[in-house]
Design an enzyme around this catalytic site. Sequence first.
Site, mmCIF file in Angstrom:
data_model
loop_
_atom_site.group_PDB
_atom_site.id
_atom_site.type_symbol
_atom_site.label_atom_id
_atom_site.label_comp_id
_atom_site.label_asym_id
_atom_site.label_seq_id
_atom_site.Cartn_x
_atom_site.Cartn_y
_atom_site.Cartn_z
ATOM 1 N N GLY A 111 3.669 -8.618 -2.698
ATOM 2 C CA GLY A 111 4.242 -10.034 -2.702
ATOM 3 C C GLY A 111 3.404 -11.129 -2.997
ATOM 4 N N ILE A 153 -20.388 -0.982 9.494
ATOM 5 C CA ILE A 153 -19.739 -0.002 8.757
ATOM 6 C C ILE A 153 -20.948 0.800 8.072
ATOM 7 C CG2 ILE A 153 -18.361 0.317 6.779
ATOM 8 C CD1 ILE A 153 -16.834 -2.307 7.579
ATOM 9 N N HIS A 197 -18.626 6.408 41.790
ATOM 10 C CA HIS A 197 -19.701 7.261 41.777
ATOM 11 C C HIS A 197 -19.284 8.721 41.355
ATOM 12 C CE1 HIS A 197 -23.855 8.555 42.011
ATOM 13 N NE2 HIS A 197 -23.353 9.412 42.841
ATOM 14 N N ARG A 255 0.831 -1.153 -0.058
ATOM 15 C CA ARG A 255 -0.117 0.051 -0.104
ATOM 16 C C ARG A 255 0.935 1.288 0.007
ATOM 17 N NH1 ARG A 255 -5.138 0.683 2.087
ATOM 18 N NH2 ARG A 255 -5.300 -1.597 2.769
ATOM 19 N N GLY A 256 2.210 1.144 0.209
ATOM 20 C CA GLY A 256 3.077 2.175 0.476
ATOM 21 C C GLY A 256 2.675 2.946 2.000
ATOM 22 N N LEU A 293 1.861 1.705 6.285
ATOM 23 C CA LEU A 293 1.526 0.613 7.368
ATOM 24 C C LEU A 293 0.311 0.793 7.740
ATOM 25 C CD1 LEU A 293 5.006 0.090 8.471
ATOM 26 C CD2 LEU A 293 3.776 -1.377 7.159
ATOM 27 N N LEU A 334 -23.660 1.616 9.017
ATOM 28 C CA LEU A 334 -24.133 2.492 10.152
ATOM 29 C C LEU A 334 -23.310 3.706 10.521
ATOM 30 C CD1 LEU A 334 -26.519 -0.353 12.081
ATOM 31 C CD2 LEU A 334 -27.245 1.313 10.334
#
Length: 470
Positions: A118, A188, A449, A38-39, A41, A190
């Site tokens: 990879g 996701i 409390h 992805r370029g 992490l 919602l």
Amino acid sequence: SSGSDENDVVVVGGGPGGYVAAIKAAQLGLKTTCIEKRGALGGTCLNVGCIPSKALLHSSHMYHEALHSFANHGVKFPSVEVDLPAMMGQKDKAVANLTRGIEGLFKKNKVNYVKGYGKFISPSEVSVDGPEGGNTVVKGKSIIIATGSDVKSLPGITIDEKRIVSSTGALALTEIPKKLVVIGAGYIGLEMGSVWCRLGSEVTVVEFAPEIVPTMDGEVRKQFQRALEKQKMKFMLKTKVVSVDTSGDVVKLTLEPAAGGEQSTLEADVVLVSAGRIPFTAGLGLDKIGVETDKVGRITVNERFATNVPGVFAIGDVIPGPMLAHKAEEDGVACVEFIAGREGHVDYDMIPGVVYTHPEVASVGKTEEQVKTLGVDYRVGKFPFMASSRAKAIDDAEGIVKIVAEKETDKILGVHIMAPNAGELIHEAVLALQYGASSEDIARTCHAHPTMSEALKEAAMATYDKPIHI
Ligand code: FAD
């Protein structure tokens, strides 16, 4: 350091499963390389998932509060407006800082980071096509597949990330859509629906199933849906999207009842497709080395995260189990512990799940429906936040704690919380389940409390005895 030296461990994928496995492996003294295409992490979670969505959920919540709640607390502004580029900028800054943070952790722990795509050439060799061309072969005694998951597309609907978006596009819209249609009422959909609903979009959620978030406890789910409806989110359940027409200025959806019947249409400026996620192994060359997958493409592993090919392991979204970042991390640590000759363990029945809407919904263990199906005699204890002094003090009292415990032993089987901070509150329950606690154990534990957490104590009292405050 070059990736071509022999490693003890090679991790393919730098998401929460992969990068955590790589750091843990290095900490255990293993020579480790992590490969990421992805370029950056952090994987789906950090780049286009958990983190950017939580950033936008927080920002949009602040706007919504400023519009609808601040005045009740005596805080007044002449006017409130959204600066969308600034909102997106703050999200992007958080993501950028955190990805750099992981690179820093790699350096600190001496994990070798190789950028590129990879693919297996043998069970102990991964060929990596670098982002600027060029190819390296990375060798490892053990290789961990942590390639994660991708958006599941729907037949006949082409995602262009502008008008028909996945969660990735929904995290980067450049304008607030007037009408947003969300296909799929999972967490996701919602969460992203909530973001845009708060910012002013008219949001309609279309779901094929008869209910939203199928894994949720039924009683909590009903209250949750009502809470979202109060925020003006609309739901069309038991409804199928037949087709999506993008030829005009507005997108036209053709809908049909799930059971068949008369069709209807719905217009949208933006359509979010959030019908689930599928394991991602494209271009990895699994068939080349003979790694087995199941019917839905998940890599099959044993309890040590080993695939059928000796020396090849798999973790995270690409194997069965809840598709969640913290589950991927747990997998990563346990897998590496096994590789290092130690013991590891992940109990998938104790992975908390959180929907980060407002209120949030968090749960761990079994729902009442699941306990019923198991035929176990059980008790239920509940406490509504309407009766919590802290929730009333802050005027944010929509929600409930529900505990399901085995009748004979009082052992807690499941805890379900809907509350503003449920995602934080749930961990007391996770710990309780992990240690096999009874509801009485929680009830007899002193809780400060006034806190939201007291609701858990009261619900525990209600499970085996009586609560005080209701
Ligand atoms: P991923 O994070 O998908 O990482 C896999 C990585 O491997 C990717 O970076 C990919 O580029 C890389 N890769 C793949 N193939 C190759 C290859 N051949 N070579 C090199 N690199 C490769 N989970 C939560 O727990 N909490 C949340 O709040 C939450 N919110 C979410 C919100 C959204 C919008 C989305 C989409 C997901 C969310 N998730 C959340 C789910 C979470 O993101 C995933 O469960 C998690 O990222 C899985 O981690 P992973 O390491 O298995 O895979």
